[in-house]
Scaffold this motif. Structure first.
Motif, PDB file in Angstrom:
ATOM      1  N   GLY A 267       0.804  -1.209   0.000  1.00 38.23           N
ATOM      2  CA  GLY A 267       0.000   0.000   0.000  1.00 38.23           C
ATOM      3  C   GLY A 267       0.838   1.260   0.000  1.00 38.23           C
ATOM      4  O   GLY A 267       0.299   2.377  -0.027  1.00 38.23           O
ATOM      5  N   ILE A 268       2.156   1.117   0.026  1.00 34.13           N
ATOM      6  CA  ILE A 268       3.094   2.251   0.001  1.00 34.13           C
ATOM      7  C   ILE A 268       4.015   2.032  -1.191  1.00 34.13           C
ATOM      8  O   ILE A 268       4.835   1.109  -1.185  1.00 34.13           O
ATOM      9  CB  ILE A 268       3.901   2.329   1.310  1.00 34.13           C
ATOM     10  CG1 ILE A 268       2.963   2.348   2.521  1.00 34.13           C
ATOM     11  CG2 ILE A 268       4.798   3.557   1.323  1.00 34.13           C
ATOM     12  CD1 ILE A 268       3.681   2.198   3.849  1.00 34.13           C
ATOM     13  N   SER A 302      -1.620  -0.088   6.457  1.00 38.38           N
ATOM     14  CA  SER A 302      -1.506   0.142   5.020  1.00 38.38           C
ATOM     15  C   SER A 302      -1.578  -1.188   4.268  1.00 38.38           C
ATOM     16  O   SER A 302      -2.204  -1.285   3.204  1.00 38.38           O
ATOM     17  CB  SER A 302      -0.192   0.861   4.704  1.00 38.38           C
ATOM     18  OG  SER A 302      -0.050   1.064   3.313  1.00 38.38           O
ATOM     19  N   ARG A 305      -5.290  -2.112   4.247  1.00 36.50           N
ATOM     20  CA  ARG A 305      -6.066  -1.346   3.276  1.00 36.50           C
ATOM     21  C   ARG A 305      -5.802  -1.824   1.856  1.00 36.50           C
ATOM     22  O   ARG A 305      -6.742  -1.984   1.057  1.00 36.50           O
ATOM     23  CB  ARG A 305      -5.723   0.138   3.387  1.00 36.50           C
ATOM     24  CG  ARG A 305      -6.455   1.004   2.366  1.00 36.50           C
ATOM     25  CD  ARG A 305      -6.146   2.476   2.540  1.00 36.50           C
ATOM     26  NE  ARG A 305      -4.730   2.761   2.359  1.00 36.50           N
ATOM     27  CZ  ARG A 305      -4.193   3.975   2.442  1.00 36.50           C
ATOM     28  NH1 ARG A 305      -4.972   5.011   2.733  1.00 36.50           N
ATOM     29  NH2 ARG A 305      -2.909   4.164   2.271  1.00 36.50           N
ATOM     30  N   ILE A 335      -5.896   6.709   6.491  1.00 41.49           N
ATOM     31  CA  ILE A 335      -6.279   5.303   6.330  1.00 41.49           C
ATOM     32  C   ILE A 335      -7.628   5.098   7.025  1.00 41.49           C
ATOM     33  O   ILE A 335      -7.708   5.121   8.256  1.00 41.49           O
ATOM     34  CB  ILE A 335      -5.218   4.359   6.918  1.00 41.49           C
ATOM     35  CG1 ILE A 335      -3.881   4.544   6.187  1.00 41.49           C
ATOM     36  CG2 ILE A 335      -5.670   2.907   6.809  1.00 41.49           C
ATOM     37  CD1 ILE A 335      -2.761   3.674   6.726  1.00 41.49           C
ATOM     38  N   GLY A 484      -0.900  10.728   4.084  1.00 40.89           N
ATOM     39  CA  GLY A 484      -0.586   9.306   3.998  1.00 40.89           C
ATOM     40  C   GLY A 484       0.851   8.995   4.346  1.00 40.89           C
ATOM     41  O   GLY A 484       1.546   9.768   5.019  1.00 40.89           O
TER      42      GLY A 484
END
Length: 579
Positions: A267-268, A302, A305, A335, A484
């Motif tokens: 997610g990053i 993260s 998600r 998030i 974020g």
């Protein structure tokens, strides 16, 4: 001893041989059947002994109701509790015992000692009891039998040897009928000599105990003996709650993890890039280690998600934060876990479901935590499990059992083919060293640390290892904001690596220095050009002077040559005149 119902029974020796060759009878408790290598010995008596509260009756009810659900019939004989109480217990664990009773598939016999019915003088008349049990078995054609709290008959006997002899007849009677029977009794310090059951009578003996450590109780099961077949001999902790009995054998995990080439994004984007571009492999174990405030939980969320956005289900077990705390805190960095949170674990609108299970690490024993996690994994079948922080379990004790428990937990989850993300809290005095000592099973290890300089704290992130992935060896900066999570490349200047606001100051200084150097370089280029022009001019002047001097010399040479030629002509003329 025989009764009217025993007339059609086959000889004891033949019945024993026949039942020994039969397949084991499943108890309905997966872990226990694994330890017993299939289940209880068919057509034979099994002794289940343990102190009050160890779970004997629950195991007995599970054994009966599992068989009934599979189409069998069963008889439950109680020497302790009232039938109505037993029905309530069964329904409390989700077994429809009243329905089975109404359908004629279950019969409960109340054999609590009644001196008016079964006692003659100072001794219970066991023949009457066996006759009632035999009649019930024949009426239902029952294949499963439970004698619960059989030691409750002790008060009806003048001495223990008399009871011991009668119980021997009971076990022989069970073998003669070839019915699979589970007999529960209490536990006593001198159990073997008190009743003589453990070593000489029962074909299978299962002992239940309660162990208390640090004021936390754990139930433990051990198969003491099982005639005619192999069995697991280790002590096996088990879980007993409203979900029933759940047991994870100590020897039940093997190196048979499922392998996948598919990847799961963190997610990053920057972290994915550090892991080869797409995140870790599915089915792998990722450990996030770091001190407090370094962003471990945020990275874990993260992961959650990203999985939910991909339509995958996530089981998030938080050992420190409550559900509301976790949702609120992560909302501050963009998030929104509440968007995916589903109490029933079902996906909606193409999004994966996030099942959050907060539980305090100190509330339960280590083994009970392991079993609850594994049971949740097997019930909900998530694609991703997050344990935050797993050090809340194993890290609170330096006991080697804690490490062993954690390794078992991670092995068991990995065998299910589930991706695992675990966070580890490192102490401020740890110098970044992990105390879990589980790196051998970790596939991806990411370390986070605090970098404090000039009154500012920056978060740094490093990929220590990532099996099978091309990883970045660089220490990068990890930033959290309302926008974020971001991974930022460090600034490497003339004076070294800098992070945070120092990065901007150092970059400005370096840019100013570069501008000044460019000016000086331009000046040097101009001076060099000027020098080149001067040199060219001097060369032209020197060339002109050279040409002038050369011309003068050429003229002098010509004059001299002309004079010499004249002199020669004159001499020649004089010579001709003399002649």
């Amino acid at each position: 001893m025989t009764t009217a119902s025993d007339n059609a029974v086959i000889p004891a020796a033949d019945a024993a041989e026949e039942s020994t060759n039969k397949q084991p009878i499943a108890t309905g408790i997966e872990g226990l059947d694994f330890v017993l290598q299939g289940g209880l010995p068919a057509g034979r008596p099994t002794l289940l002994r343990g102190a009050a509260g160890t779970g004997k009756t629950v195991i007995a009810l599970t054994f009966l109701c599992h068989g009934i659900a599979a189409g069998e019939t069963a008889v439950f004989v109680t020497f302790d509790e009232a039938p109505e109480a037993l029905l309530g217990h069964a329904e409390g664990f989700g077994f429809p015992a009243r329905r089975y009773l109404a359908e004629g598939r279950l019969r409960i016999l109340d054999m609590r000692p009644d001196r008016n019915e079964v006692q003659v003088g100072e001794t219970i008349e066991l023949t009457a009891i066996l006759a009632r049990i035999g009649f019930a078995l024949d009426s239902l054609g029952a294949t499963r039998l439970v004698l619960d709290a059989v030691d409750g008959m002790e008060t009806g006997y003048a001495d223990l040897p008399s009871l011991r002899g009668e119980l021997t007849h009971v076990f022989d009677w069970i073998r003669d009928r070839a019915v699979t029977c589970l007999i529960t009794v209490g536990e006593y310090a001198d159990f073997s000599t008190r009743y003589g059951l453990e070593d000489y009578i029962a074909d299978c003996v299962i002992a239940l105990t309660q162990e208390v450590s640090n004021r936390v109780m754990t139930r433990v099961l051990r198969v003491v003996k099982r005639r005619g077949a192999a069995h697991g001999s280790n002590e096996n902790p088990f879980l007993l709650d409203r979900g029933g009995i759940f047991l994870v054998p100590v020897t039940g995990s093997v190196l048979s993890a499922k392998v996948s080439d598919a990847r799961l994004s963190t997610g990053i984007s920057g972290l994915d890039a550090m892991l080869g571009g797409q995140g870790p492999y599915r089915g792998s174990i990722t450990l996030l280690s770091g001190q407090a405030g370094t962003g471990k939980t945020s990275i874990a969320c993260s992961f959650a998600r990203a999985a939910c956005e991909a339509g995958l289900s996530v089981l998030y077990i938080s050992f420190e934060e409550s559900l509301d705390e976790l949702i609120r805190n992560q909302r501050s960095i963009g998030i929104d876990l509440d968007r995916y949170h589903r109490t029933d674990g079902r996906s909606v609108d193409g999004l994966g479901a996030l099942l959050l299970q907060p539980v305090r690490a100190v509330e339960l024993g280590l083994e009970e935590h392991l079993m609850r996690v594994i049971r949740s994994v097997r019930q909900h079948r998530p694609a991703l499990v997050i344990l935050d922080p797993v050090s809340g379990l194993a890290g609170r004790s330096r006991d080697p059992v804690a490490k062993e428990m954690l390794l078992r937990l991670l092995y068991l989850i990995k065998e299910e083919g589930v991706t695992t993300v675990a966070t580890e809290l490192l102490g401020d005095d740890s110098a970044g060293v992990s105390h879990l000592d589980v790196s051998s099973i970790i596939d991806v290890w990411i370390k986070l640390r605090r970098h404090e300089n000039d009154g500012e704290m920056n978060r740094l992130i490093t990929v220590v290892k990532a099996r099978g992935l091309p990883t970045s060896d660089q220490v990068k900066e990890f930033r959290m904001s309302t926008e974020g999570l971001r991974i930022v490349d460090p600034y490497l200047g003339e004076s070294g690596i800098v992070y945070g606001t120092a990065r901007m100051a150092r970059q400005a200084e370096d840019e100013e220095t570069i501008d000044q150097l460019h000016i000086e370089l331009e000046r040097a280029h101009q001076l060099r050009a000027e020098l080149s022009e001067i040199q060219a001019a001097n060369e032209r002047l020197a060339r002109a002077e050279h040409e002038v001097k050369t011309a003068d010399l050429d003229r002098q040479v010509a004059q001299i040559e002309r004079r010499l030629a004249a002199i020669e002509r004159t001499r020649a003329a004089i010579g001709r005149g003399r002649a």
